[in-house]
Scaffold this motif. Sequence first.
Motif, mmCIF file in Angstrom:
data_model
loop_
_atom_site.group_PDB
_atom_site.id
_atom_site.type_symbol
_atom_site.label_atom_id
_atom_site.label_comp_id
_atom_site.label_asym_id
_atom_site.label_seq_id
_atom_site.Cartn_x
_atom_site.Cartn_y
_atom_site.Cartn_z
ATOM 1 N N UNK A 1 0.838 -1.188 0.000
ATOM 2 C CA UNK A 1 0.000 0.000 0.000
ATOM 3 C C UNK A 1 0.880 1.248 0.000
ATOM 4 N N UNK A 2 0.333 2.351 -0.480
ATOM 5 C CA UNK A 2 1.052 3.619 -0.451
ATOM 6 C C UNK A 2 1.441 3.958 0.988
ATOM 7 N N UNK A 3 2.697 4.350 1.179
ATOM 8 C CA UNK A 3 3.188 4.703 2.505
ATOM 9 C C UNK A 3 3.837 3.562 3.258
ATOM 10 N N UNK A 4 3.708 2.314 2.777
ATOM 11 C CA UNK A 4 4.373 1.186 3.432
ATOM 12 C C UNK A 4 5.883 1.408 3.430
ATOM 13 N N UNK A 5 6.537 0.876 4.471
ATOM 14 C CA UNK A 5 7.991 0.962 4.585
ATOM 15 C C UNK A 5 8.562 -0.446 4.544
#
Length: 307
Positions: free
Chosen positions: A148-152
Amino acid sequence: MAFKVIKPGLLTLVQDLGRHGYQHLGVTTGGPMDEMAFRWANALLDNDENDSQLEITFGMLTLEAQADTSIALCGADLGATLNGDSVIPWQTYAIKAGDVLAFQQPKNGLRAYLAVKWGFQIKPILGSVSTVVREKIGGLSGKGDKLQKGDMLAYIACSQHRQRMVPRLAIPNYNSEEIPMVLSYQAPTFSHLDQARFFGNHYAVSTESDRMGYRLQGQPIGNNKKGIISEGIAYGAIQIPNDGQPIVLLRDRQTIGGYPKMGCVTPYGGGLLSQKKPGDKVHFANWTIDQVERDRHLQIARVAQWR
């Protein structure tokens, strides 16, 4: 020390070589759709063969590096760029903090594999980090989520880099339509005419194809056959359902099934098939068990010698 996910792509999953020993509980193996591309990516970095990677289907993924590292890119050519400059698969690249790695749409093949030095640092579930969305297991959260967007994506920083590339002769031809397979013990239950049609037919990959299985479209075979008692499903099993259109079961397959099976695609054949897009054509080649074993040993030994 991580890649930050700027754009998650159409389907980007964390994978290792799979979750083994739990099929009796109904838990499938998961793992990379194109195993040899996965193995080569880890070998290029001198990683453990099971270190986790990203399987990038169709592309549209953008990552930003938060620390220095080395990566290897194998499998499909998804039009990748590093800070706007084109990069090609089957080799390593040095990554600096702030670098942006982006994938566009497929140029050749469908699935690319991104390995990082020492693998992504992710907690395993039942001994594996492999993501199986259908079973809600594995991946970053452990619950089967795609990126997902923002995952690290955490990794261990590395300032040293070794430039390497896969030998040209070891790079598969994703344009090949031939998919090697072996006949199953149920093959004799199909008529000689059905077997001739099966091997003489060119099948198109259906839009209803995914990590669970590839549905094929062509001249139907054995569509007057009855089902069988449900039994365990091996990787690559080629089921013939009531409509006579083959389904090749792959990494996220169900663990039991009740359709008769013409045979199984080989691990290498399954990798080739997984790089096909809807509408692409394939045909099956009948290999002996000895041929499959020799090919398998050769493929694995070729990667091992590279380490």
